[in-house]
Scaffold this active site. Structure first.
Site, PDB file in Angstrom:
ATOM      1  N   LYS A 221      34.469 104.514 -23.761  1.00  0.00           N
ATOM      2  CA  LYS A 221      33.715 103.602 -22.913  1.00  0.00           C
ATOM      3  C   LYS A 221      33.080 102.516 -23.771  1.00  0.00           C
ATOM      4  CE  LYS A 221      34.468 105.942 -19.130  1.00  0.00           C
ATOM      5  NZ  LYS A 221      35.160 105.377 -17.949  1.00  0.00           N
ATOM      6  N   ASP A 250      37.281 100.984 -21.930  1.00  0.00           N
ATOM      7  CA  ASP A 250      36.935 100.881 -20.509  1.00  0.00           C
ATOM      8  C   ASP A 250      35.518 100.348 -20.375  1.00  0.00           C
ATOM      9  OD1 ASP A 250      36.513 101.186 -17.815  1.00  0.00           O
ATOM     10  OD2 ASP A 250      36.942 103.334 -17.751  1.00  0.00           O
ATOM     11  N   GLU A 276      40.040  98.188 -19.837  1.00  0.00           N
ATOM     12  CA  GLU A 276      40.022  98.615 -18.433  1.00  0.00           C
ATOM     13  C   GLU A 276      38.771  98.092 -17.732  1.00  0.00           C
ATOM     14  OE1 GLU A 276      39.758 102.967 -16.194  1.00  0.00           O
ATOM     15  OE2 GLU A 276      40.775 102.760 -18.129  1.00  0.00           O
ATOM     16  N   GLU A 303      40.865 101.599 -10.270  1.00  0.00           N
ATOM     17  CA  GLU A 303      40.215 102.805  -9.777  1.00  0.00           C
ATOM     18  C   GLU A 303      39.258 102.535  -8.632  1.00  0.00           C
ATOM     19  OE1 GLU A 303      36.587 104.258 -12.366  1.00  0.00           O
ATOM     20  OE2 GLU A 303      38.181 103.630 -13.708  1.00  0.00           O
ATOM     21  N   ASP A 326      44.149 105.022  -7.764  1.00  0.00           N
ATOM     22  CA  ASP A 326      43.243 106.150  -7.562  1.00  0.00           C
ATOM     23  C   ASP A 326      43.692 106.861  -6.291  1.00  0.00           C
ATOM     24  OD1 ASP A 326      40.217 107.188  -8.291  1.00  0.00           O
ATOM     25  OD2 ASP A 326      40.626 107.282  -6.145  1.00  0.00           O
ATOM     26  N   HIS A 353      44.336 106.510 -12.439  1.00  0.00           N
ATOM     27  CA  HIS A 353      42.951 106.803 -12.793  1.00  0.00           C
ATOM     28  C   HIS A 353      42.650 108.260 -12.463  1.00  0.00           C
ATOM     29  CE1 HIS A 353      38.734 107.269 -11.141  1.00  0.00           C
ATOM     30  NE2 HIS A 353      38.524 107.041 -12.418  1.00  0.00           N
TER      31      HIS A 353
END
Length: 434
Positions: A221, A250, A276, A303, A326, A353
């Site tokens: 992240k 992400d 992402e 997602e 998703d 995702h």
């Protein structure tokens, strides 16, 4: 017809929440929530129970549950045979419900409720046919699969004839691809190493463990208030991964378009495979601008893309190179199918995702089906994996040496154990009253 005569007598919905926030599990640039699910059960007249859910973040699950209850009368009393005789009519009856549609339309809590219900219907069909979901989809007739999709608002990108042609092409080499999955499984990557709330020491230790466990791709992240923190953590993870393993990043929507472009200049040194959700999920043109600026780093998103129309625009604008469907943000399998086919037409890689609670169980089926009947390649294909909460499912995922193994039990693999529902139901479950 193996599901002939089975009728849905009652819909039951559960607000199930797991206290994950305190440990930092799932923490990113925006989210610090408890992994939760609005969980739906479709009870039948003597047949199996269809189950589905939509992933949520704790408080707010009750809103989605209320939406599910508002739609219940549209599914109760219907037979599975009746639903699949007119699948688009059925989905429209919920999505376009005239007194509720205004709250979306086709987005937000109401559309997530639709996804939970529709996925439960498909789970019920798969159980009745005695097939895991990937096999049910992969073995279906092309015309029947194509007929599940509502082409309204996407026919300028995908027509029924085009959808059927792509699915027909997927029959060639199908058995060979199935043998690959049976022997080797489906490629995965781990997100468990790099949650934003983890200390540097924990990040290093988890990355070292991931490498020892055979993972060849990991995601971290980013989106810290100071990009220097992201740079430091990226350095730790890349140092452990070495130069040959993939590192994805992400941002979970936190950056503006200029911020995303500027911050990726600093993070590019760590050779990210993709960035992402670099900005707001509805900013199609913003994603396109970022994609052009950060190339050759891929832009990935999806997602929280609300529906097939958002995906259509992302693809038409060449705003993404990785489509992250998703399973339950959109309106269930038919809308996922539409997105997979549009991505195939554009030659865009599909990496579902996952994470959360139960999303790994869901999307393994979708990734495998996409490979078998639509994309026909594993190039650029990976399914996200996080090692959280699988023990609460009756048919949990199996991941060996960084690869998902084919599910074998009938259904969509998302049936929660009765004891887990009882323990973690909110607000009266023992887990919330200790």
């Amino acid at each position: 017809m193996t599901f002939s005569g089975t009728r849905i007598e009652r819909l039951e919905v559960h607000d199930v929440r797991f206290p994950t926030a305190t440990a930092g599990d799932g923490s990113d640039s925006i989210n610090r929530a408890d992994y939760s699910a609005c969980y739906v059960e479709l009870h039948t007249d003597g047949g199996p129970t269809g189950t589905g859910f939509t992933f949520t973040g704790g408080r707010g699950t009750e809103i989605v549950a209320s939406a599910v209850k508002a739609f219940a009368h549209l599914v109760e009393g219907k037979s599975i045979e009746e639903i699949f005789a007119n699948p688009v009519e059925f989905s429209r009856s919920i999505v376009q419900e005239p007194q509720i549609r205004w709250l979306g339309p086709e987005k937000g809590a109401t559309h997530m409720a639709v996804g939970a219900i529709v996925n439960a219907v498909w789970d019920l069909r798969a159980k009745l046919e005695g097939k895991p979901m990937w096999r049910l989809l992969a073995e279906m007739d092309s015309a029947e699969l194509a007929a599940q999709i509502d082409y309204r608002h996407i026919e300028d990108e995908l027509t029924p004839a085009e959808a059927e042609a792509i699915l027909d092409e997927g029959r060639t080499g199908y058995e060979d691809r199935l043998k690959v999955l049976q022997a080797d499984g489906f490629p995965a990557y781990t997100t468990s190493v790099g949650w934003l709330g983890y200390s540097d020491e924990k990040v290093r230790a988890l990355t070292e463990q991931a490498v020892a466990d055979g993972w060849t791709a990991a995601k971290m992240k980013v989106g810290s208030p100071d990009v220097a923190d992201d740079v430091r953590r990226a350095g730790i993870i890349r140092d452990v991964l070495g130069p040959d393993r993939l590192l994805m990043m992400d941002a979970n929507q936190i950056w503006s378009v200029p911020e995303a472009i500027e911050n990726m200049k600093h993070l590019a040194a760590f050779d990210p495979y993709w960035i992402e959700e670099p900005t707001h999920p509805d900013d199609i043109l913003g994603h396109a601008r970022i994609a052009k600026a950060v190339n050759p780093i891929r832009v990935a998103t999806g997602e929280v893309a609300a529906n097939r129309v958002i995906f259509k625009q992302l693809l038409q604008a060449e705003a993404i190179r990785v489509c992250q469907i998703d399973a339950c943000r959109v309106g269930g399998i038919p809308e996922v199918l539409a997105t997979l086919l549009m991505a195939a037409k554009r030659g865009v890689e599909v990496c579902p995702h996952s994470g959360g609670v139960g999303l790994c169980e869901y999307v393994q089926h979708l990734g495998m089906f996409e490979y078998l009947r639509i994309g026909k390649t594993l190039e650029g294909r990976m399914i996200e994996y996080v090692d959280h909460l699988h023990e609460h499912y009756t048919d949990p995922v199996t991941v060996v040496d960084g690869r998902y193994r084919l599910p074998t039990q009938p259904g969509y693999s998302v049936t929660l154990k009765d004891e887990s529902i009882a323990e973690f139901s909110f607000p009266n479950g023992p887990a919330w009253n200790a």
